[in-house]
Design a protein around this motif. Structure first.
Motif, short mmCIF file in Angstrom:
data_model
loop_
_atom_site.label_atom_id
_atom_site.label_comp_id
_atom_site.label_asym_id
_atom_site.label_seq_id
_atom_site.Cartn_x
_atom_site.Cartn_y
_atom_site.Cartn_z
N LEU A 59 25.93 32.86 42.87
CA LEU A 59 27.02 33.71 43.31
C LEU A 59 26.59 34.40 44.13
O LEU A 59 26.16 35.60 43.77
CB LEU A 59 27.79 33.95 41.87
CG LEU A 59 29.05 35.00 42.28
CD1 LEU A 59 30.13 33.98 42.74
CD2 LEU A 59 29.33 35.65 41.04
N LEU A 127 23.96 32.52 37.95
CA LEU A 127 25.30 32.39 37.13
C LEU A 127 25.09 32.22 35.65
O LEU A 127 25.97 32.37 34.80
CB LEU A 127 26.24 31.33 37.64
CG LEU A 127 27.05 31.84 39.05
CD1 LEU A 127 27.80 30.50 39.28
CD2 LEU A 127 27.95 32.87 38.71
N GLU A 132 29.65 38.03 35.59
CA GLU A 132 31.22 38.15 36.13
C GLU A 132 31.74 39.23 36.05
O GLU A 132 32.64 39.52 37.02
CB GLU A 132 31.73 36.88 35.73
CG GLU A 132 30.98 35.37 36.29
CD GLU A 132 30.01 35.01 35.31
OE1 GLU A 132 29.86 35.60 34.09
OE2 GLU A 132 29.52 33.86 35.53
N LYS A 133 31.77 39.65 35.07
CA LYS A 133 32.82 40.88 34.69
C LYS A 133 32.14 42.03 35.51
O LYS A 133 32.96 43.05 35.77
CB LYS A 133 32.54 41.50 33.07
CG LYS A 133 31.31 41.71 32.90
CD LYS A 133 31.22 42.32 31.23
CE LYS A 133 29.96 42.64 30.58
NZ LYS A 133 30.16 43.24 29.40
N LEU A 135 31.54 41.89 38.70
CA LEU A 135 31.51 41.30 40.25
C LEU A 135 32.91 41.81 40.73
O LEU A 135 33.71 40.72 40.83
CB LEU A 135 30.92 40.01 40.46
CG LEU A 135 29.56 39.81 40.00
CD1 LEU A 135 29.23 38.53 40.22
CD2 LEU A 135 28.56 40.79 40.77
N SER A 136 33.28 43.01 41.15
CA SER A 136 34.30 43.23 41.96
C SER A 136 34.15 44.26 42.97
O SER A 136 33.11 44.80 43.00
CB SER A 136 35.54 43.65 40.89
OG SER A 136 34.93 44.88 40.34
#
Length: 156
Positions: A59, A127, A132-133, A135-136
């Motif tokens: 990612l 990944l 994911e939580k 990645l902003s």
């Protein structure tokens, strides 16, 4: 897992299960990592677990990275594209690392990023880790080599 540390002719050698994974020239402080395995107790897997280069399990995120200066306790040498540190997104209430995540830092147009420098890069995270939580846009995280904090990054 068997770890062997050997010092010979002002050079430190670190072996894992009989395979040379790290060498440090003690007189200059320069070092070389020969194995792409993650090397601390907070990482749950290694790069060797995947076919890495052509994997769809990556990612990519654009980030602004800043390496701590040498006098701030950072590295003495720069990093090259493909550098694979430990990425830490949160610490426990005691200030200790809870978990690290694996991802390499890719950049172009310059051979190194030196201590104290800031640069826009691509970080490619694996990944198969619960990342994911985190990645902003605007997310800040810390870059470690084992327990040593060497920089920070922000998703742009």
């Amino acid at each position: 897992m068997a770890i062997l540390k050997r010092i010979e002719n002002e050079e430190l050698y670190l072996y894992m299960n009989g395979v040379l994974i790290y060498k440090r020239w003690l007189s200059s402080g320069n070092s070389k990592i020969f194995d792409i395995m993650a090397y601390d107790k907070y990482t749950l897997m290694t790069y060797n677990d995947l076919e890495y280069e052509n994997s769809s399990e990556l990612l990519p995120v654009k980030a602004k990275i800043r390496l701590k200066g040498t006098l701030e306790g950072g590295r003495r040498t720069g990093i090259i594209s493909g550098y694979r540190p430990n990425h830490v997104f949160e610490y426990g209430s005691d200030g200790k690392i809870n978990q690290t995540f694996m991802g390499d830092i890719i950049f172009e147009n310059k051979t190194t990023i030196e201590p104290g420098e800031e640069r826009i890069v691509t970080v490619r995270f694996l990944l198969n880790q619960p990342i994911e939580k985190y990645l902003s846009k605007g997310q800040i995280w810390w870059i470690h080599e084992g327990p040593n904090l060497v920089g920070n990054a922000e998703i742009i």
